[in-house]
Write an enzyme that holds these catalytic residues in place. Sequence first.
Site, PDB file in Angstrom:
ATOM      1  N   LYS A   1      51.599  42.988  34.951  1.00  0.00           N
ATOM      2  CA  LYS A   1      50.380  42.272  34.517  1.00  0.00           C
ATOM      3  C   LYS A   1      50.134  42.484  33.027  1.00  0.00           C
ATOM      4  O   LYS A   1      50.217  43.604  32.532  1.00  0.00           O
ATOM      5  CB  LYS A   1      49.171  42.796  35.297  1.00  0.00           C
ATOM      6  CG  LYS A   1      49.256  42.520  36.784  1.00  0.00           C
ATOM      7  CD  LYS A   1      48.798  41.131  37.118  1.00  0.00           C
ATOM      8  CE  LYS A   1      47.308  41.071  37.111  1.00  0.00           C
ATOM      9  NZ  LYS A   1      46.724  40.173  38.062  1.00  0.00           N
TER      10      LYS A   1
ATOM     11  N   GLU B   1      60.414  36.154  36.061  1.00  0.00           N
ATOM     12  CA  GLU B   1      59.754  34.840  36.038  1.00  0.00           C
ATOM     13  C   GLU B   1      58.367  34.999  35.438  1.00  0.00           C
ATOM     14  O   GLU B   1      57.773  36.065  35.541  1.00  0.00           O
ATOM     15  CB  GLU B   1      59.558  34.309  37.473  1.00  0.00           C
ATOM     16  CG  GLU B   1      60.817  34.216  38.269  1.00  0.00           C
ATOM     17  CD  GLU B   1      60.540  33.858  39.745  1.00  0.00           C
ATOM     18  OE1 GLU B   1      59.369  33.647  40.116  1.00  0.00           O
ATOM     19  OE2 GLU B   1      61.520  33.812  40.496  1.00  0.00           O
TER      20      GLU B   1
ATOM     21  N   CYS C   1       4.001  39.555  30.410  1.00  0.00           N
ATOM     22  CA  CYS C   1       4.925  38.911  29.467  1.00  0.00           C
ATOM     23  C   CYS C   1       5.406  37.580  30.049  1.00  0.00           C
ATOM     24  O   CYS C   1       5.918  37.534  31.176  1.00  0.00           O
ATOM     25  CB  CYS C   1       6.121  39.822  29.199  1.00  0.00           C
ATOM     26  SG  CYS C   1       7.466  39.009  28.318  1.00  0.00           S
TER      27      CYS C   1
END
Length: 684
Positions: free
Chosen positions: A320, A119, A437
């Site tokens: 996977k 599936e 800065c």
Amino acid sequence: MDGDVSPGDRGAPEETEIEQLRQEIRYHNARYYELDEPEISDAEYDGLVRRLLALEAEHPELITEDSPTQRPGGAVTFSPVAHVVPMLSLDNAFDIEDLAAWGKRLERLMPEPVAFVGEPKLDGLAISLVYEKGHLVRAATRGDGVTGEDVTANVLTIRSVPRRLKLASPPGVVEIRGEVFMPLSAFADLNRRQGEAGKRLFANPRNAAAGSLRQLDPRITADRNLALYCYATGALEPDPGIATHWDLLQWLGGAGVPVNDHIERFDSLAGVHDFAAAMLGSRHDLGYEIDGAVIKVDDLTQRRRMGSTSKAPRWAIAFKFPPEEKTTVLERIFVSIGRTGRATPFASLTPVFVGGSTVARATLHNEDEVARKDVREGDTIVVRKAGDVIPEVVAPVESLRQAGAEPWRFPKDCPVCGHELVRLEGEADRYCVNLECPAQRVQRLFHFASRGAMDIEGMGEKICTQLSERGLVADVADLYSLRLETLTGLERLAEKSATNLYEAIEASKKRPLAKLLVGLGIRHVGPTAAIALAGELAHMDRIEEASVDDLVDVEGIGPIIAESIVQFFDDARNRTVIDKLRAAGLNLEGPPRPPAVESEDALPLSGLTFVLTGGLSGRTREEAGAALVALGAKIASSVSKKTSYVVAGANAGSKLAKAESLGVPILDEAALERILETGAVEPE
Ligand code: IVH
């Protein structure tokens, strides 16, 4: 990363620390579960939870119903539903070899022939639908597999979910399981609408589906066009005598439940490989996201004989897919300056849809990474989502490189203040070392005001920029000398908002010391270390004066954190900031120091360290942790050689694997329960 705060070795703390931890954990839960944008590492998060658990274990009278330890898993606003049959997860196969190894394991369990069903693995969220006598009575999320959340009202808005099963004689009870997902067209449409309304875009269809299902107002869910495919049953009574998974799916389809069409049956594992490859090939043609294929044993009797581990059935595996990769053009490489001055190169890309969302920029980490990958401006590059979340530049497509494309050179100077960017020996990063800065100032201020730190509501990045650019705030302490009139004069800040902001700044003076420590942005000092410092040293003055030796004596503070703290306070500018904060009346005191603890050696699990991983069915991990701590054990978040035992529940992943590789003894849930009952670990 911060060290562990070890529970169980401190005495009774005041309620404030507990409440502070709860707030902290709730905040991180929301970032993790609702925004999908965690701010701290899992280990740091675990540290907070463990500390809270330990305190609660020592002071059960202080446990409240709304403590995150009582309702783990984030901002739960739905009623809990206990699943009659636990909703297990699936083991993963990442390549053909893994699949073949699974086949071999099955052969040993089941020498006779085995048929399979393949599936698509839908990338959504698992749902359980309970039908009684054919009527939908409850829909619940998977939750931790044992307890989910009741989302019936929302699921009822999904068009394809039947309220009644189309069966002449429906079973008394059937629990149908499937995956709720958001089709790609619905996802694109939703994000378009979100964008038009100036709302946050969803990162991918899975997040969008999860977010849409967990809405308190079902009308919102209804508007999100979710879909569903079913692929299993849980409880089913009386048993209709279905023999195979294939037949079960046919039965479900006949009952009017949506079942995916891309399902095939195979007489052996041989055909399954082609199926998985075909799924991979067609993953983009389905109109919804899949992240793999699920292979299941077809025969239900064979399945019962194969059984399940606490985590997953032996009879199924998820194959996977590798992360999706796309090509796009890397237009420019920019450098951003963080609050510590770190200069991080990042790629600005021609936007591309990959791994479920549109990607327009990707970090390039540091100078070496850019050189190693040799990506150049104008290159066609391959991009993917690392861990399926963070966009990553994989490599340039060199054959498509434009003639004359030059290797990228790290700018010599800070793009914001023009100061030289310095790369210290042994460090991969370059830093703008100019503490003045403007980019750093803004970021420091923004961090100071953030929820994890001083939580000054209304002080977003834009306000911080204005305050800094107009010279109103040079360091975080200057915030406290701002006058209301000054704030009212800021651009795009209505009078009411200015008043609110003024009050929020005032209110932040009372924040716990740990929050202030986090806000100062001392390198390596995250919430876990900050809580440990505030708890143990109890006052900013003591932290400021502490030597490295003093600091490493604090449980959870290692030499790197200690060095960094000392360095921070060695800088006269930082000491001036602290003096200004003191003068402004900020709270510099930690929670009252706990009285000394009696020896814990008397406790049965003293000296043992446990790591809990995976889902438990009888209690939550946090509860199990608290119970172990109460018996004198320590709970750690990561597995090392020093770990005495790893308790592995359902879905245990990398920690279990690590325990196996290090030979750390592994306990299952039953063994854990026996320990908690007897207070003793059984001999192996
Ligand atoms: S069967 C006991 N079939 O994948 C196993 N799960 O990684 C029950 N999923 O929690 C699950 N597509 O949410 C099964 N065709 C499919 C699936 C599927 C997606 C999800 C499901 C499960 C997760 C495990």
